[in-house]
Design an enzyme around this catalytic site. Structure first.
Site, PDB file in Angstrom:
ATOM      1  NE  ARG A  63     -10.892  32.015  58.686  1.00 59.56           N
ATOM      2  CZ  ARG A  63     -12.226  32.069  58.548  1.00 59.56           C
ATOM      3  NH1 ARG A  63     -12.831  31.420  57.570  1.00 59.56           N
ATOM      4  NH2 ARG A  63     -12.938  32.801  59.366  1.00 59.56           N
ATOM      5  CE1 TYR A 116       5.227  11.937  56.718  1.00 65.78           C
ATOM      6  CE2 TYR A 116       3.015  12.788  57.054  1.00 65.78           C
ATOM      7  CZ  TYR A 116       4.383  12.911  57.203  1.00 65.78           C
ATOM      8  OH  TYR A 116       4.880  14.014  57.837  1.00 65.78           O
ATOM      9  CG  ASP A 188       0.792  11.457  50.540  1.00 69.87           C
ATOM     10  OD1 ASP A 188       1.482  12.106  49.741  1.00 69.87           O
ATOM     11  OD2 ASP A 188       0.969  11.493  51.780  1.00 69.87           O
ATOM     12  CE  LYS A 213       8.047  16.237  53.525  1.00 72.97           C
ATOM     13  NZ  LYS A 213       7.130  15.124  53.669  1.00 72.97           N
TER      14      LYS A 213
HETATM   15  C1  LIG Z   1       6.087  15.020  54.639  1.00 72.40           C
HETATM   16  C2  LIG Z   1       4.957  14.246  54.114  1.00 72.40           C
HETATM   17  C3  LIG Z   1       3.651  14.611  54.392  1.00 72.40           C
HETATM   18  C4  LIG Z   1       3.300  15.731  55.335  1.00 72.40           C
HETATM   19  O1  LIG Z   1       3.773  16.994  54.982  1.00 72.40           O
HETATM   20  P1  LIG Z   1       3.963  18.110  56.121  1.00 72.40           P
HETATM   21  O2  LIG Z   1       4.045  19.376  55.370  1.00 72.40           O
HETATM   22  O3  LIG Z   1       5.209  17.745  56.855  1.00 72.40           O
HETATM   23  O4  LIG Z   1       2.760  18.058  57.016  1.00 72.40           O
HETATM   24  C5  LIG Z   1       2.640  13.860  53.835  1.00 72.40           C
HETATM   25  N1  LIG Z   1       2.892  12.794  53.054  1.00 72.40           N
HETATM   26  C6  LIG Z   1       4.146  12.424  52.761  1.00 72.40           C
HETATM   27  C7  LIG Z   1       4.363  11.248  51.880  1.00 72.40           C
HETATM   28  C8  LIG Z   1       5.216  13.122  53.285  1.00 72.40           C
HETATM   29  O5  LIG Z   1       6.461  12.719  53.032  1.00 72.40           O
END
Ligand SMILES: *Cc1c(COP(=O)(O)O)cnc(C)c1O
Length: 397
Positions: A63, A116, A188, A213
């Site tokens: 971990r 988000y 973010d 993403k």
């Molecule tokens: C998809 C997304 C997230 C979260 O990612 P996950 O892996 O789905 O938890 C955070 N910020 C933005 C801008 C996103 O598009």
């Protein structure tokens, strides 16, 4: 620079497309194999009780890190230019971990109104329950954010552009105000990735993204990461360990694989995205396109000043005379655009959206029904032909 792309102490600086190929690879440690293999493991055996009790080994428990997670974390550290990176099992857990590392009961937090949605949900539920107060600000506030600070404002959360509505943020102006008030900044950066925008270079303390993403890039991974500057890394690392977060080894490996092609994929996403966005702008059914790399977008000047590129995600607003039902029929009629959450994979996506209930500091009034597109790696002329066919069937109602 040692042979085979491995680093030595005389590290040279390379351009980003070279960096993503080299970063985090140590073939000499793995019998010459180009890629770091998948280490699966919980228990790590110690040769002696002394070493076990002293936790002197490089690895102590699955971990807490493996050679596979180290490879990805060190590659992302090189890309972000901060002091270190922690990996999390999702983008959302990167967000929650970063916030936990900064906040305590009684603190005040400023969050962009364009965040988000799950970020907002976490602030309004889990953080509120723990005694942290969140206030939302207009993403276009710029230096006027100054008047929103309270004596207990501990952090400012940025996201640019918003991943549905695409407002840009004046990152340097917000960072300057936060520094004056002794507040930390976190961003973010999922849309641009550190290929197109490096938050630390603009003074942001914690840079985070959903590797789900573009890093993964194939719609087959959930992963997140947080990068921190020198001052903030120890607290981040500590909270990350305390929360017990570790992404699965397969997802880490797939993210490393995605990293190697990230720069070329993004270049294609950007070029095709801009081509489709420009074409949509010329269509009579379309009221406007929300894409900061278009020169008439309200965020364009900031995008041009601060960003090196644009990804394949943007939105457009249809004329007001189309009903939700007509918009749904238009999206369902498309052959090449899937209907689904997430984005950043090789495939194109289309979803309708409405931010009305997701806002508190600003009003969402785009002038018509809105659709978000992710432009994948298909041929852009095929995508345009698909959209053209779909739009031609769109009937006012
Ligand atoms: C998809 C997304 C997230 C979260 O990612 P996950 O892996 O789905 O938890 C955070 N910020 C933005 C801008 C996103 O598009």
């Amino acid at each position: 620079m040692a042979k085979n792309g491995e680093r030595d102490s005389k590290r040279r600086n390379f351009r980003v497309a070279t960096e993503v190929v080299l970063a985090g690879r140590t073939p000499s440690a793995f019998e010459g194999f180009v890629n770091t293999p998948i280490f699966r493991g919980s228990t790590v055996l110690s040769p002696t009780i002394d070493q076990y009790l002293g936790k002197k080994g490089r690895y102590t428990y699955g971990r807490r890190g493996t050679p596979t997670t180290d490879a990805l974390a060190s590659a992302l550290t090189a890309l972000e230019g901060g002091a270190g990176v922690v990996l999390t099992p999702s983008g959302l857990s990167a967000i929650t971990t970063a916030l936990f590392s900064l906040l305590k009961a009684g603190d005040h937090l400023l969050v962009t109104d364009s965040a988000y949605f799950p970020t907002r949900h976490f602030c309004d539920t889990a953080l509120a329950k723990l005694g942290v107060e969140t206030a939302y600000y207009d993403p276009r506030v710029g230096g006027a954010i100054e008047k929103l600070f309270k004596p207990n404002t501990r952090a400012v959360f940025l996201e640019a552009p918003g991943s549905l509505s695409f407002e840009m943020q004046d990152v340097p102006a917000i960072v300057r105000a936060a520094k004056r008030h002794g507040a930390a900044t976190l961003m973010d950066n999922t849309w641009a990735t550190p290929i197109y925008f490096k938050p630390h270079e603009f003074g942001v303390d914690l840079s985070l993204a959903a590797g789900t993403k573009y890093l993964g890039g194939h719609a087959d991974v959930n992963l997140g990461w947080v990068s921190a500057s020198e001052k903030f890394f120890p607290a981040l690392k500590d909270v990350h360990g305390t929360l017990g977060l570790c992404p699965g080894p397969e997802d880490v490996f797939l993210s490393l694989r995605g990293l190697r092609t990230l720069a070329v994929r993004l270049d294609r996403h950007m070029a095709s995205g801009l081509k489709v966005a420009g074409w949509l702008k010329s269509r009579p059914e379309v009221l406007r396109v929300l894409h900061p790399a278009l020169d008439d977008d309200p965020g364009h000047a900031i995008w041009k000043r601060d960003f090196k590129g644009a990804s394949g995600l943007f939105s457009f607003v249809l004329q007001p005379d189309y009903s939700a039902k007509a918009v749904a029929a238009f999206i369902e009629a498309l052959d090449l655009f899937g209907i689904g959450a997430s984005w950043g994979g090789f495939e194109s996506l289309a979803i309708p959206f409405d931010c009305t209930k997701l806002r508190s500091a600003t009003k969402w009034a785009p002038g018509g029904p809105a659709v978000r597109l992710h432009i994948g790696l298909e041929d852009s002329d095929d995508l345009i032909a698909d959209l053209e066919r779909g739009l031609s069937q769109l009937a006012p109602s």
